[in-house]
Design an enzyme around this catalytic site. Sequence first.
Site, PDB file in Angstrom:
ATOM      1  N   THR A   1      42.346  12.563 -24.472  1.00  0.00           N
ATOM      2  CA  THR A   1      42.709  13.959 -24.222  1.00  0.00           C
ATOM      3  C   THR A   1      41.842  14.572 -23.118  1.00  0.00           C
ATOM      4  O   THR A   1      40.718  14.112 -22.894  1.00  0.00           O
ATOM      5  CB  THR A   1      42.515  14.760 -25.533  1.00  0.00           C
ATOM      6  N   ASP A   2      42.333  15.642 -22.501  1.00  0.00           N
ATOM      7  CA  ASP A   2      41.507  16.365 -21.512  1.00  0.00           C
ATOM      8  C   ASP A   2      40.408  17.185 -22.185  1.00  0.00           C
ATOM      9  O   ASP A   2      39.491  17.667 -21.522  1.00  0.00           O
ATOM     10  CB  ASP A   2      42.380  17.266 -20.621  1.00  0.00           C
ATOM     11  N   GLU A   3      40.500  17.326 -23.524  1.00  0.00           N
ATOM     12  CA  GLU A   3      39.513  18.166 -24.215  1.00  0.00           C
ATOM     13  C   GLU A   3      38.108  17.566 -24.157  1.00  0.00           C
ATOM     14  O   GLU A   3      37.118  18.263 -24.375  1.00  0.00           O
ATOM     15  CB  GLU A   3      39.941  18.407 -25.673  1.00  0.00           C
TER      16      GLU A   3
ATOM     17  N   PRO B   1      36.348  29.176 -33.870  1.00  0.00           N
ATOM     18  CA  PRO B   1      34.972  29.016 -33.383  1.00  0.00           C
ATOM     19  C   PRO B   1      34.898  27.970 -32.274  1.00  0.00           C
ATOM     20  O   PRO B   1      35.564  26.928 -32.351  1.00  0.00           O
ATOM     21  CB  PRO B   1      34.189  28.539 -34.621  1.00  0.00           C
ATOM     22  N   GLY B   2      34.109  28.261 -31.230  1.00  0.00           N
ATOM     23  CA  GLY B   2      33.914  27.285 -30.140  1.00  0.00           C
ATOM     24  C   GLY B   2      35.141  27.095 -29.271  1.00  0.00           C
ATOM     25  O   GLY B   2      35.242  26.107 -28.532  1.00  0.00           O
TER      26      GLY B   2
ATOM     27  N   ASN C   1      47.986  31.134 -23.626  1.00  0.00           N
ATOM     28  CA  ASN C   1      48.698  31.007 -24.909  1.00  0.00           C
ATOM     29  C   ASN C   1      49.668  32.167 -25.156  1.00  0.00           C
ATOM     30  O   ASN C   1      50.810  31.950 -25.587  1.00  0.00           O
ATOM     31  CB  ASN C   1      47.688  30.946 -26.064  1.00  0.00           C
TER      32      ASN C   1
ATOM     33  N   ILE D   1      43.831   1.772 -39.330  1.00  0.00           N
ATOM     34  CA  ILE D   1      43.120   1.071 -38.246  1.00  0.00           C
ATOM     35  C   ILE D   1      41.641   0.836 -38.576  1.00  0.00           C
ATOM     36  O   ILE D   1      40.958   0.122 -37.845  1.00  0.00           O
ATOM     37  CB  ILE D   1      43.233   1.794 -36.885  1.00  0.00           C
TER      38      ILE D   1
ATOM     39  N   PHE E   1      53.414  12.288 -33.098  1.00  0.00           N
ATOM     40  CA  PHE E   1      54.213  13.024 -32.104  1.00  0.00           C
ATOM     41  C   PHE E   1      54.345  12.224 -30.794  1.00  0.00           C
ATOM     42  O   PHE E   1      55.462  11.913 -30.351  1.00  0.00           O
ATOM     43  CB  PHE E   1      53.528  14.372 -31.880  1.00  0.00           C
TER      44      PHE E   1
ATOM     45  N   ASP F   1      39.476  34.598 -33.537  1.00  0.00           N
ATOM     46  CA  ASP F   1      39.482  33.402 -32.694  1.00  0.00           C
ATOM     47  C   ASP F   1      38.866  32.210 -33.413  1.00  0.00           C
ATOM     48  O   ASP F   1      38.025  32.365 -34.302  1.00  0.00           O
ATOM     49  CB  ASP F   1      38.698  33.679 -31.395  1.00  0.00           C
TER      50      ASP F   1
ATOM     51  N   SER G   1      34.759  13.546 -31.100  1.00  0.00           N
ATOM     52  CA  SER G   1      35.112  12.218 -31.636  1.00  0.00           C
ATOM     53  C   SER G   1      35.962  11.446 -30.628  1.00  0.00           C
ATOM     54  O   SER G   1      35.819  10.233 -30.493  1.00  0.00           O
ATOM     55  CB  SER G   1      35.832  12.348 -32.986  1.00  0.00           C
ATOM     56  N   LYS G   2      36.812  12.145 -29.878  1.00  0.00           N
ATOM     57  CA  LYS G   2      37.614  11.453 -28.854  1.00  0.00           C
ATOM     58  C   LYS G   2      36.710  11.007 -27.699  1.00  0.00           C
ATOM     59  O   LYS G   2      36.866   9.913 -27.150  1.00  0.00           O
ATOM     60  CB  LYS G   2      38.731  12.366 -28.324  1.00  0.00           C
TER      61      LYS G   2
ATOM     62  N   THR H   1      49.447   9.238 -42.214  1.00  0.00           N
ATOM     63  CA  THR H   1      48.769  10.419 -42.752  1.00  0.00           C
ATOM     64  C   THR H   1      49.814  11.530 -42.798  1.00  0.00           C
ATOM     65  O   THR H   1      50.992  11.316 -42.459  1.00  0.00           O
ATOM     66  CB  THR H   1      47.627  10.855 -41.816  1.00  0.00           C
TER      67      THR H   1
ATOM     68  N   TYR I   1      36.816  17.458 -32.999  1.00  0.00           N
ATOM     69  CA  TYR I   1      37.910  16.609 -32.498  1.00  0.00           C
ATOM     70  C   TYR I   1      37.571  16.038 -31.135  1.00  0.00           C
ATOM     71  O   TYR I   1      37.593  14.818 -30.924  1.00  0.00           O
ATOM     72  CB  TYR I   1      39.215  17.425 -32.417  1.00  0.00           C
TER      73      TYR I   1
HETATM   74  P1  NAD Z   1      49.582  13.008 -34.224  1.00  0.00           P
HETATM   75  O1  NAD Z   1      48.562  13.672 -35.101  1.00  0.00           O
HETATM   76  O2  NAD Z   1      50.950  13.594 -34.122  1.00  0.00           O
HETATM   77  O3  NAD Z   1      49.772  11.486 -34.684  1.00  0.00           O
HETATM   78  C1  NAD Z   1      48.702  10.661 -35.014  1.00  0.00           C
HETATM   79  C2  NAD Z   1      49.265   9.439 -35.733  1.00  0.00           C
HETATM   80  O4  NAD Z   1      48.154   8.575 -36.053  1.00  0.00           O
HETATM   81  C3  NAD Z   1      49.970   9.770 -37.045  1.00  0.00           C
HETATM   82  O5  NAD Z   1      51.202   9.076 -37.102  1.00  0.00           O
HETATM   83  C4  NAD Z   1      49.007   9.269 -38.111  1.00  0.00           C
HETATM   84  O6  NAD Z   1      49.663   8.829 -39.284  1.00  0.00           O
HETATM   85  C5  NAD Z   1      48.306   8.129 -37.381  1.00  0.00           C
HETATM   86  N1  NAD Z   1      46.972   7.845 -37.942  1.00  0.00           N
HETATM   87  C6  NAD Z   1      45.984   8.742 -38.212  1.00  0.00           C
HETATM   88  N2  NAD Z   1      44.917   8.098 -38.752  1.00  0.00           N
HETATM   89  C7  NAD Z   1      45.225   6.784 -38.783  1.00  0.00           C
HETATM   90  C8  NAD Z   1      44.531   5.616 -39.201  1.00  0.00           C
HETATM   91  N3  NAD Z   1      43.293   5.686 -39.721  1.00  0.00           N
HETATM   92  N4  NAD Z   1      45.146   4.421 -39.092  1.00  0.00           N
HETATM   93  C9  NAD Z   1      46.409   4.314 -38.589  1.00  0.00           C
HETATM   94  N5  NAD Z   1      47.122   5.401 -38.182  1.00  0.00           N
HETATM   95  C10 NAD Z   1      46.531   6.621 -38.285  1.00  0.00           C
HETATM   96  O7  NAD Z   1      48.889  12.907 -32.797  1.00  0.00           O
HETATM   97  P2  NAD Z   1      49.555  12.989 -31.343  1.00  0.00           P
HETATM   98  O8  NAD Z   1      49.632  14.399 -30.945  1.00  0.00           O
HETATM   99  O9  NAD Z   1      50.757  12.137 -31.309  1.00  0.00           O
HETATM  100  O10 NAD Z   1      48.392  12.315 -30.480  1.00  0.00           O
HETATM  101  C11 NAD Z   1      48.357  10.904 -30.263  1.00  0.00           C
HETATM  102  C12 NAD Z   1      47.149  10.557 -29.422  1.00  0.00           C
HETATM  103  O11 NAD Z   1      47.194  11.253 -28.179  1.00  0.00           O
HETATM  104  C13 NAD Z   1      45.823  10.950 -30.082  1.00  0.00           C
HETATM  105  O12 NAD Z   1      44.888   9.937 -29.831  1.00  0.00           O
HETATM  106  C14 NAD Z   1      45.430  12.237 -29.376  1.00  0.00           C
HETATM  107  O13 NAD Z   1      44.029  12.368 -29.335  1.00  0.00           O
HETATM  108  C15 NAD Z   1      46.007  12.012 -27.996  1.00  0.00           C
HETATM  109  N6  NAD Z   1      46.394  13.220 -27.260  1.00  0.00           N
HETATM  110  C16 NAD Z   1      47.179  14.191 -27.834  1.00  0.00           C
HETATM  111  C17 NAD Z   1      47.559  15.302 -27.087  1.00  0.00           C
HETATM  112  C18 NAD Z   1      48.480  16.356 -27.665  1.00  0.00           C
HETATM  113  O14 NAD Z   1      48.718  17.374 -27.020  1.00  0.00           O
HETATM  114  N7  NAD Z   1      49.053  16.174 -28.843  1.00  0.00           N
HETATM  115  C19 NAD Z   1      47.138  15.436 -25.772  1.00  0.00           C
HETATM  116  C20 NAD Z   1      46.340  14.438 -25.212  1.00  0.00           C
HETATM  117  C21 NAD Z   1      45.990  13.341 -25.965  1.00  0.00           C
END
Ligand code: NAD
Length: 355
Positions: free
Chosen positions: A133-135, A294-295, A258, A59, A11, A292, A162-163, A35, A159
């Site tokens: 992320t802010d999480e 969990p957590g 929400n 990756i 995204f 809800d 791990s971030k 994925t 999640y």
């Molecule tokens: P997403 O889930 O839409 O996209 C993740 C992409 O990573 C996918 O295209 C997937 O195929 C690819 N991917 C997953 N595992 C992989 C691997 N092992 N090797 C190579 N590619 C792989 O996520 P998003 O919402 O676009 O988020 C992108 C980044 O921004 C993430 O790191 C997320 O933590 C961070 N983020 C997201 C948000 C949000 O609101 N969506 C907010 C803050 C930060």
Amino acid sequence: MRFLITGGAGFIGSAVIRHIIQNTEHEVLNVDKLTYAGNLESLSSISNYSRYQFSQTDICNRAALDQLFTDFQPDAVMHLAAESHVDRSISGPYAFIETNIIGTYQMLEASRAYWLGLNEKKKATFRFHHISTDEVYGDLEGTTDLFTEKTPYSPSSPYSASKASSDHLVRAWNRTYGLPILVTNCSNNYGPYHFPEKLIPLMILNALQGKALPVYGNGQQIRDWLFVEDHARALYTVVTQGQVGETYNIGGHNEKANIDVVLTICSLLEELAPNKPQGIERYRDLITYVKDRPGHDVRYAIDASKIERELGWTPKESFETGLRKTVEWYLNNNEWVEHVQSGEYQSWLNKQYQG
Ligand code: NAD
């Protein structure tokens, strides 16, 4: 510049690539495993540019990463690849440990090996930008505080843990090895091309199909929403102008519960899609409260004053304008939606990249 972007079929990654290809002369290599969340159809508007290349690579595969670095010779890495859905991290945390932690470690080591081999000039300008992320900061329940770059980490879900772990690795690679890194922590994104497992697209599409609109708990969880194209612009600003070693929080100054997000979507749909599915009088009647998560964190809110002050970035969209654009996009892009919902982009992909 040559940007190696991981997770570019996701995204936010696809918004970053569209932004760079459409607004600059730079080159992009998109490294994505594809994925369930990766969708190359989100890049169809730029995939014919010769400045854009794609590699289907995990990756976690260090040998493959080394080859990509050698062949592409990037000036900067923007690392977005991740498992990103909190609910999935609760039902299956292992993929999150693997991609978000081990994958980030492999990206850091591949980048460090490549960076050490660069000449002094290129070495000084190379950047590794980690998108987070802010999480990671945890829950602001019961306060009016905002997350700053100095807020201690306190992640709640597999999640966010791990971030958080990956953020620590990235900073350690800077402090220990001198790798020139940047970290950004952003609030919830929304906008076009969002996979419909996340709140906003799920509500839009369920409502249009006359399905229940499931809201967790009492719906009072507060998130700070940012339009994805504003985030893409912020990330480009940070990777090209940010100070090495620094963290920048990115947010939209849009704290919303929400339930209010869902009610706003329902009123926009009343206006933009008045022909409702049979038997539905008002979209809001589809709202259903469910058990809800969990957590579940109650409140997140970002203080984005550092990036605004130091790099001059501010969001262009208010929540009202961004949400309207988003609803309109989903109404006008049936084909993308149908393909995502039927998994058809997987077969499109096989056709497109036969062999
Ligand atoms: P997403 O889930 O839409 O996209 C993740 C992409 O990573 C996918 O295209 C997937 O195929 C690819 N991917 C997953 N595992 C992989 C691997 N092992 N090797 C190579 N590619 C792989 O996520 P998003 O919402 O676009 O988020 C992108 C980044 O921004 C993430 O790191 C997320 O933590 C961070 N983020 C997201 C948000 C949000 O609101 N969506 C907010 C803050 C930060």
